[in-house]
Every structure is written in C-alpha cells, then in structure tokens.
Scaffold this motif. Structure first.
Motif, PDB file in Angstrom:
ATOM      1  N   LYS A   8       0.886  -1.186  -0.102  1.00 42.48           N
ATOM      2  CA  LYS A   8       0.100   0.049   0.061  1.00 42.48           C
ATOM      3  C   LYS A   8       0.922   1.195  -0.142  1.00 42.48           C
ATOM      4  CE  LYS A   8      -3.784   2.277   2.726  1.00 42.48           C
ATOM      5  NZ  LYS A   8      -3.324   3.506   2.172  1.00 42.48           N
ATOM      6  N   LEU A   9       0.597   2.381  -0.840  1.00 45.82           N
ATOM      7  CA  LEU A   9       1.233   3.400  -0.952  1.00 45.82           C
ATOM      8  C   LEU A   9       1.042   4.523   0.065  1.00 45.82           C
ATOM      9  CD1 LEU A   9       1.304   4.050  -4.789  1.00 45.82           C
ATOM     10  CD2 LEU A   9       3.195   2.955  -3.156  1.00 45.82           C
ATOM     11  N   GLY A  10       1.794   5.354   0.532  1.00 48.54           N
ATOM     12  CA  GLY A  10       1.632   6.283   1.352  1.00 48.54           C
ATOM     13  C   GLY A  10       0.525   7.603   0.810  1.00 48.54           C
ATOM     14  N   ARG A  11       0.523   8.719   1.508  1.00 47.74           N
ATOM     15  CA  ARG A  11      -0.438   9.451   0.896  1.00 47.74           C
ATOM     16  C   ARG A  11       0.046  10.473   0.023  1.00 47.74           C
ATOM     17  NH1 ARG A  11      -2.053  13.013   6.154  1.00 47.74           N
ATOM     18  NH2 ARG A  11      -0.176  12.254   6.961  1.00 47.74           N
ATOM     19  N   THR A  12      -0.818  10.621  -1.247  1.00 46.53           N
ATOM     20  CA  THR A  12      -0.340  11.535  -2.193  1.00 46.53           C
ATOM     21  C   THR A  12      -0.601  13.030  -1.828  1.00 46.53           C
ATOM     22  OG1 THR A  12      -2.830  11.902  -2.947  1.00 46.53           O
ATOM     23  CG2 THR A  12      -1.546   9.712  -3.969  1.00 46.53           C
ATOM     24  N   ILE A  13       0.076  13.824  -2.821  1.00 47.93           N
ATOM     25  CA  ILE A  13       0.064  15.102  -2.450  1.00 47.93           C
ATOM     26  C   ILE A  13      -1.319  15.801  -2.254  1.00 47.93           C
ATOM     27  CG2 ILE A  13       0.017  16.410  -4.851  1.00 47.93           C
ATOM     28  CD1 ILE A  13       2.542  17.872  -3.439  1.00 47.93           C
ATOM     29  N   GLU A  14      -2.110  15.258  -2.967  1.00 46.42           N
ATOM     30  CA  GLU A  14      -3.741  15.729  -2.726  1.00 46.42           C
ATOM     31  C   GLU A  14      -4.235  15.533  -1.328  1.00 46.42           C
ATOM     32  OE1 GLU A  14      -2.727  14.306  -5.488  1.00 46.42           O
ATOM     33  OE2 GLU A  14      -2.581  16.085  -6.827  1.00 46.42           O
ATOM     34  N   GLU A  15      -3.658  14.318  -0.472  1.00 47.87           N
ATOM     35  CA  GLU A  15      -4.206  13.737   0.679  1.00 47.87           C
ATOM     36  C   GLU A  15      -3.340  14.447   2.032  1.00 47.87           C
ATOM     37  OE1 GLU A  15      -5.680   9.384  -0.488  1.00 47.87           O
ATOM     38  OE2 GLU A  15      -3.342   9.716  -0.564  1.00 47.87           O
ATOM     39  N   ILE A  16      -2.400  15.205   1.528  1.00 44.53           N
ATOM     40  CA  ILE A  16      -1.442  15.814   2.818  1.00 44.53           C
ATOM     41  C   ILE A  16      -2.105  17.317   3.080  1.00 44.53           C
ATOM     42  CG2 ILE A  16       0.718  16.100   3.258  1.00 44.53           C
ATOM     43  CD1 ILE A  16       1.733  13.945   1.575  1.00 44.53           C
ATOM     44  N   GLU A  17      -2.038  17.859   3.943  1.00 47.80           N
ATOM     45  CA  GLU A  17      -2.179  19.064   4.506  1.00 47.80           C
ATOM     46  C   GLU A  17      -0.981  19.778   5.407  1.00 47.80           C
ATOM     47  OE1 GLU A  17      -6.126  19.384   5.964  1.00 47.80           O
ATOM     48  OE2 GLU A  17      -6.963  18.667   4.542  1.00 47.80           O
ATOM     49  N   GLU A  18      -0.945  20.943   5.020  1.00 48.99           N
ATOM     50  CA  GLU A  18      -0.053  21.722   6.306  1.00 48.99           C
ATOM     51  C   GLU A  18      -0.617  21.601   7.624  1.00 48.99           C
ATOM     52  OE1 GLU A  18       0.747  25.816   5.149  1.00 48.99           O
ATOM     53  OE2 GLU A  18       1.203  25.287   3.272  1.00 48.99           O
ATOM     54  N   GLY A  19       0.301  21.228   8.489  1.00 48.34           N
ATOM     55  CA  GLY A  19      -0.145  20.873   9.891  1.00 48.34           C
ATOM     56  C   GLY A  19      -0.315  19.303  10.206  1.00 48.34           C
ATOM     57  N   ILE A 111       4.992  21.514   6.850  1.00 51.27           N
ATOM     58  CA  ILE A 111       4.660  22.797   6.985  1.00 51.27           C
ATOM     59  C   ILE A 111       4.691  23.612   5.639  1.00 51.27           C
ATOM     60  CG2 ILE A 111       6.176  23.201   8.909  1.00 51.27           C
ATOM     61  CD1 ILE A 111       8.711  23.953   7.016  1.00 51.27           C
ATOM     62  N   LYS A 112       4.781  22.795   4.562  1.00 54.21           N
ATOM     63  CA  LYS A 112       4.570  23.570   3.204  1.00 54.21           C
ATOM     64  C   LYS A 112       3.921  22.158   2.276  1.00 54.21           C
ATOM     65  CE  LYS A 112       5.897  26.514  -0.473  1.00 54.21           C
ATOM     66  NZ  LYS A 112       7.355  27.201  -0.963  1.00 54.21           N
ATOM     67  N   VAL A 113       2.737  22.606   1.373  1.00 54.67           N
ATOM     68  CA  VAL A 113       2.322  21.721   0.598  1.00 54.67           C
ATOM     69  C   VAL A 113       2.433  22.500  -1.008  1.00 54.67           C
ATOM     70  CG1 VAL A 113       0.729  20.365  -0.683  1.00 54.67           C
ATOM     71  CG2 VAL A 113       0.941  20.355   2.065  1.00 54.67           C
ATOM     72  N   VAL A 141       9.987  16.591   0.246  1.00 54.35           N
ATOM     73  CA  VAL A 141       9.749  15.029  -0.165  1.00 54.35           C
ATOM     74  C   VAL A 141       8.573  15.130  -1.551  1.00 54.35           C
ATOM     75  CG1 VAL A 141       8.587  12.779   0.784  1.00 54.35           C
ATOM     76  CG2 VAL A 141      10.015  14.524   2.375  1.00 54.35           C
ATOM     77  N   GLN A 142       8.768  14.240  -2.054  1.00 52.02           N
ATOM     78  CA  GLN A 142       7.863  13.885  -3.305  1.00 52.02           C
ATOM     79  C   GLN A 142       7.042  13.043  -2.632  1.00 52.02           C
ATOM     80  OE1 GLN A 142       9.782  12.573  -6.920  1.00 52.02           O
ATOM     81  NE2 GLN A 142       9.360  14.423  -7.742  1.00 52.02           N
ATOM     82  N   PRO A 143       5.890  13.186  -2.228  1.00 50.20           N
ATOM     83  CA  PRO A 143       4.903  12.031  -2.138  1.00 50.20           C
ATOM     84  C   PRO A 143       4.876  11.045  -3.260  1.00 50.20           C
ATOM     85  CG  PRO A 143       3.860  14.183  -1.615  1.00 50.20           C
ATOM     86  CD  PRO A 143       4.898  14.359  -2.284  1.00 50.20           C
TER      87      PRO A 143
END
Length: 154
Positions: A8-19, A111-113, A141-143
């Motif tokens: 299973k892959l980790g979270r994509t950039i769309e699934e990650i939020e600052e904080g 801290i930044k997306v 990091v590149q998700p």
C-alpha cells in the motif's frame, strides 16, 4: 520484508495538508550501530572507541550523523507521506551530540504543500530523554505518485 511484493502506498500530495504531524520514539541500541558501521565500513573511533571518545569534548562515543538522517528518512518512507515517497532535499542541524543508548523522540510536521512542484516540506525536531533538542531538519519530499495509465501522444 518481502521485496517485490505490492505494498500500500503512502498519501499523495492531494491527501496531505499543512499541519499534518507525526511523533516517533526511537532508542539507539548497539545492534543498530553495529549494522550501520558494518554496512558503511565506517571505523571512526568517535563512534565506537570509548578510550578515544573519552579524550574528546564528547567524553563518550556518539551516534553517527548519517544514522540519525536514516531514522528520519525511514519514518518518512514508512509514515509521512509513507511508502512510495522520495526525499529530494535534506537540510539538518545537529544541536547536541546523540550518545549510544539514548532514546529520541522525533516530531514531524508538514509545513508546506507545493502542488505545482509536487513536493511537501516537512519540519523535523528531535529531543532526547531529558527533553533537550538534539537536532532539527527540513526535508523536501515527493509523495508517492502513480504514473497515468493513459497512452502518451507522440
């Protein structure tokens, strides 16, 4: 670990939020140190020789800096963003030495997306069991990304 087995892959950039954040505790044990030193063939006496280290400002053997970086990149690969991510930039400040057998708590925070560049920036701080800050880092990091299944136009 099963190499080659779909995971299973980790979270994509769309699934990650600052904080978004993560806290992990790691103890530095002899087995980890010996594996690292054997794998890298690093025989720096500051890492393994008590007699030598006693003559330095550190007074006892310290944990190799690259090994601490490895603990951070491992947490990124396992948890935030997770499997399939790729570290593209790493900046680290070693505030205090880390000694053998210490227990460290690592705090990770997004801290930044940057969706345009496809990277997230993660701030990392680690403290030892006395709550003294021993390092901080900023990791880009590149998700995980899955290439489109659509045919490429020529």
């Amino acid at each position: 670990m099963n190499i080659g087995k779909p995971r299973k892959l980790g979270r994509t950039i769309e699934e990650i939020e600052e904080g978004d954040s993560l806290s992990l505790t790691e103890s530095i044990e002899d087995q980890q140190l010996l594996l690292y030193l054997g794998l890298t063939n690093d025989a720096n006496p500051l890492y393994i020789q008590h007699d030598y280290a006693k003559q330095t400002e550190y007074e006892r053997p310290i944990v190799p800096s690259v090994m601490l970086m490895g603990l951070i990149t491992s947490a990124i690969s396992k948890h935030l963003p997770g499997p399939g991510s790729h570290v593209v930039n790493f900046s680290m400040n070693f505030v205090e030495p880390v000694y053998h057998y210490e227990t460290l708590t690592f705090m990770f925070e997004v801290i930044k997306v940057d969706k345009m560049k496809g990277v997230v920036t993660i701030s990392v701080e680690a403290v030892n069991q006395e709550e003294n800050r021993v390092l901080d880092a900023v990791v880009m990091v590149q998700p995980p990304m899955i290439q489109s299944e659509e045919p490429v136009e020529e």
